[in-house]
Design a protein around this motif. Structure first.
Motif, PDB file in Angstrom:
ATOM      1  N   LEU A  15       2.120  11.304   6.566  1.00 16.51           N
ATOM      2  CA  LEU A  15       3.001  12.450   6.762  1.00 16.51           C
ATOM      3  C   LEU A  15       2.258  13.742   6.432  1.00 16.51           C
ATOM      4  CD1 LEU A  15       5.895  13.839   6.909  1.00 16.51           C
ATOM      5  CD2 LEU A  15       6.112  13.235   4.490  1.00 16.51           C
ATOM      6  N   LEU A  16       2.434  14.747   7.293  1.00 18.96           N
ATOM      7  CA  LEU A  16       1.997  16.115   6.999  1.00 18.96           C
ATOM      8  C   LEU A  16       3.257  16.954   6.871  1.00 18.96           C
ATOM      9  CD1 LEU A  16      -0.937  16.688   9.547  1.00 18.96           C
ATOM     10  CD2 LEU A  16      -1.083  15.947   7.157  1.00 18.96           C
ATOM     11  N   VAL A  17       3.333  17.790   5.816  1.00 14.14           N
ATOM     12  CA  VAL A  17       4.517  18.615   5.570  1.00 14.14           C
ATOM     13  C   VAL A  17       4.123  20.083   5.566  1.00 14.14           C
ATOM     14  CG1 VAL A  17       6.429  19.124   4.000  1.00 14.14           C
ATOM     15  CG2 VAL A  17       5.546  16.784   4.162  1.00 14.14           C
ATOM     16  N   LEU A  18       4.896  20.876   6.337  1.00 14.00           N
ATOM     17  CA  LEU A  18       4.696  22.321   6.415  1.00 14.00           C
ATOM     18  C   LEU A  18       5.911  23.007   5.808  1.00 14.00           C
ATOM     19  CD1 LEU A  18       3.229  20.887   8.938  1.00 14.00           C
ATOM     20  CD2 LEU A  18       3.079  23.196   9.834  1.00 14.00           C
ATOM     21  N   PRO A  19       5.804  23.526   4.571  1.00 15.34           N
ATOM     22  CA  PRO A  19       6.905  24.285   3.990  1.00 15.34           C
ATOM     23  C   PRO A  19       7.055  25.622   4.714  1.00 15.34           C
ATOM     24  CG  PRO A  19       5.311  23.626   2.311  1.00 15.34           C
ATOM     25  CD  PRO A  19       4.693  23.377   3.647  1.00 15.34           C
ATOM     26  N   GLY A  20       8.240  26.185   4.642  1.00 14.26           N
ATOM     27  CA  GLY A  20       8.490  27.462   5.294  1.00 14.26           C
ATOM     28  C   GLY A  20       8.103  28.650   4.450  1.00 14.26           C
ATOM     29  N   GLY A  21       8.844  29.722   4.646  1.00 11.20           N
ATOM     30  CA  GLY A  21       8.470  31.022   4.118  1.00 11.20           C
ATOM     31  C   GLY A  21       7.713  31.718   5.230  1.00 11.20           C
ATOM     32  N   LEU A  22       8.119  32.910   5.578  1.00 14.41           N
ATOM     33  CA  LEU A  22       7.537  33.578   6.732  1.00 14.41           C
ATOM     34  C   LEU A  22       6.028  33.748   6.617  1.00 14.41           C
ATOM     35  CD1 LEU A  22       8.167  34.722   9.472  1.00 14.41           C
ATOM     36  CD2 LEU A  22       8.629  36.931   8.393  1.00 14.41           C
ATOM     37  N   MET A  76       0.850  -1.185   0.000  1.00 16.17           N
ATOM     38  CA  MET A  76       0.000   0.000   0.000  1.00 16.17           C
ATOM     39  C   MET A  76       0.894   1.246   0.000  1.00 16.17           C
ATOM     40  SD  MET A  76      -3.043   0.642   2.620  1.00 16.17           S
ATOM     41  CE  MET A  76      -3.863   2.152   2.838  1.00 16.17           C
ATOM     42  N   SER A  77       0.594   2.156  -0.875  1.00 14.60           N
ATOM     43  CA  SER A  77       1.398   3.378  -1.029  1.00 14.60           C
ATOM     44  C   SER A  77       1.218   4.304   0.166  1.00 14.60           C
ATOM     45  CB  SER A  77       0.979   4.098  -2.305  1.00 14.60           C
ATOM     46  OG  SER A  77       1.756   5.248  -2.487  1.00 14.60           O
ATOM     47  N   LYS A  78       2.313   4.904   0.609  1.00 17.07           N
ATOM     48  CA  LYS A  78       2.269   5.885   1.690  1.00 17.07           C
ATOM     49  C   LYS A  78       1.657   7.174   1.166  1.00 17.07           C
ATOM     50  CE  LYS A  78       4.531   3.375   4.705  1.00 17.07           C
ATOM     51  NZ  LYS A  78       4.151   3.076   6.059  1.00 17.07           N
ATOM     52  N   LYS A  79       0.996   7.913   2.066  1.00 15.57           N
ATOM     53  CA  LYS A  79       0.307   9.151   1.690  1.00 15.57           C
ATOM     54  C   LYS A  79       0.866  10.328   2.476  1.00 15.57           C
ATOM     55  CE  LYS A  79      -4.117   9.029   2.040  1.00 15.57           C
ATOM     56  NZ  LYS A  79      -5.530   8.764   2.346  1.00 15.57           N
ATOM     57  N   ALA A  80       1.058  11.437   1.773  1.00 13.03           N
ATOM     58  CA  ALA A  80       1.503  12.671   2.420  1.00 13.03           C
ATOM     59  C   ALA A  80       0.602  13.817   1.978  1.00 13.03           C
ATOM     60  CB  ALA A  80       2.950  12.982   2.055  1.00 13.03           C
ATOM     61  N   CYS A  81       0.437  14.768   2.876  1.00 13.48           N
ATOM     62  CA  CYS A  81      -0.271  16.004   2.558  1.00 13.48           C
ATOM     63  C   CYS A  81       0.706  17.151   2.807  1.00 13.48           C
ATOM     64  CB  CYS A  81      -1.498  16.162   3.451  1.00 13.48           C
ATOM     65  SG  CYS A  81      -2.444  17.658   3.110  1.00 13.48           S
ATOM     66  N   LYS A 102      15.099  12.599   3.533  1.00 14.42           N
ATOM     67  CA  LYS A 102      14.882  11.984   4.845  1.00 14.42           C
ATOM     68  C   LYS A 102      13.424  11.545   4.977  1.00 14.42           C
ATOM     69  CE  LYS A 102      17.017  11.137   8.011  1.00 14.42           C
ATOM     70  NZ  LYS A 102      17.535   9.796   8.423  1.00 14.42           N
ATOM     71  N   LEU A 103      12.499  12.341   4.435  1.00 12.80           N
ATOM     72  CA  LEU A 103      11.084  11.971   4.485  1.00 12.80           C
ATOM     73  C   LEU A 103      10.821  10.707   3.670  1.00 12.80           C
ATOM     74  CD1 LEU A 103       9.439  15.509   4.229  1.00 12.80           C
ATOM     75  CD2 LEU A 103      10.027  14.202   6.292  1.00 12.80           C
ATOM     76  N   VAL A 104      11.433  10.609   2.490  1.00 11.20           N
ATOM     77  CA  VAL A 104      11.306   9.395   1.675  1.00 11.20           C
ATOM     78  C   VAL A 104      11.869   8.204   2.451  1.00 11.20           C
ATOM     79  CG1 VAL A 104      12.096   8.216  -0.432  1.00 11.20           C
ATOM     80  CG2 VAL A 104      11.306  10.593  -0.547  1.00 11.20           C
ATOM     81  N   ASP A 105      13.033   8.396   3.059  1.00 11.76           N
ATOM     82  CA  ASP A 105      13.664   7.351   3.856  1.00 11.76           C
ATOM     83  C   ASP A 105      12.706   6.875   4.954  1.00 11.76           C
ATOM     84  OD1 ASP A 105      15.209   5.893   5.741  1.00 11.76           O
ATOM     85  OD2 ASP A 105      16.931   7.218   5.571  1.00 11.76           O
ATOM     86  N   LEU A 106      12.128   7.795   5.692  1.00 14.98           N
ATOM     87  CA  LEU A 106      11.242   7.430   6.799  1.00 14.98           C
ATOM     88  C   LEU A 106       9.969   6.721   6.322  1.00 14.98           C
ATOM     89  CD1 LEU A 106      11.674  10.650   8.946  1.00 14.98           C
ATOM     90  CD2 LEU A 106      12.516   8.356   9.503  1.00 14.98           C
ATOM     91  N   LEU A 107       9.493   7.088   5.151  1.00 10.39           N
ATOM     92  CA  LEU A 107       8.258   6.487   4.629  1.00 10.39           C
ATOM     93  C   LEU A 107       8.498   5.196   3.851  1.00 10.39           C
ATOM     94  CD1 LEU A 107       6.370   9.680   3.435  1.00 10.39           C
ATOM     95  CD2 LEU A 107       5.780   8.239   5.394  1.00 10.39           C
ATOM     96  N   ASN A 108       9.527   5.190   3.002  1.00 14.39           N
ATOM     97  CA  ASN A 108       9.725   4.060   2.089  1.00 14.39           C
ATOM     98  C   ASN A 108      11.107   3.431   2.155  1.00 14.39           C
ATOM     99  OD1 ASN A 108       7.112   4.005   1.101  1.00 14.39           O
ATOM    100  ND2 ASN A 108       7.530   5.529  -0.468  1.00 14.39           N
TER     101      ASN A 108
END
Length: 188
Positions: free
Chosen positions: A68-75, A1-6, A166-172
């Motif tokens: 996984l939930l990802v929060l990109p930066g930028g002020l 089953m494929s991992k999902k990220a938002c 690192k995120l790919v590593d942790l997921l797959n």
């Protein structure tokens, strides 16, 4: 089953951090949903690049849960994430279930605003270090990528590839992260 990220996309997001995260995750066989704040309308990022999200944050929430939930930066983007009650709710659900939460650059300030990862080690863009260390809620490190349990943080645009790999590593797995890095002429 494929991992999902938002991956959240808010006005003022840092383009490189957003695009590199989404791109590398997709290369790493992760099913990525780009969730726009507050809607699925085109988002103007920090360097005036316009990006169209896949769906609104509310629509993305219905497609969860995510690995996984990802929060990109930028002020500006980080500030919008910090002020969003809906982002806070999703982060709290993610944390209570032990699933991964990742934030880069100024986005760890949104973690603090929503009281996510309290007591953990984190990093961020240097200009927000004092904001994150105030109150002693985190152990601050200056490493390029910091992983503490289910919380992953990184410094900024120049560390975006290491962060995403690192995120790919942790997921797959590490093999997949190495494969993706090699195809992009990077080392992992």
């Amino acid at each position: 089953m494929s991992k999902k990220a938002c991956v959240f996309l808010a006005p003022g997001a840092e383009e490189m951090e957003f695009v590199i995260s989404v791109d590398v995750l997709r290369r790493g066989d992760v099913n990525v949903t780009v969730a726009g704040l507050p809607s699925n309308a085109t988002v103007k990022c920090s360097r005036q690049v316009n990006i169209v999200p896949d769906c609104s944050l509310a629509e993305a929430a219905l497609k969860g849960p995510y690995d996984l939930l990802v929060l990109p930066g930028g002020l500006g983007g980080a500030q919008a994430l910090a002020k969003s009650d809906e982002v806070g709710k999703l982060l709290k659900e993610q944390e209570s279930s032990g699933r991964l939460i990742a934030a880069i650059c100024a986005a760890p300030t949104a973690l603090k605003a929503h009281e996510i990862g309290i007591g953990k080690s984190i990093t961020s863009y240097p200009s927000v270090e004092l904001q994150l260390t105030e109150g002693g809620k985190y152990s601050y490190k200056q490493d390029k990528v910091v992983v503490d349990g289910n919380i992953i943080t990184s410094r900024g645009p120049g560390t975006a590839f290491e962060f995403a790999l690192k995120l790919v590593d942790l997921l797959n797995g590490k093999e997949k992260a190495i494969e993706v890095a090699k195809a992009m002429l990077l080392t992992y």
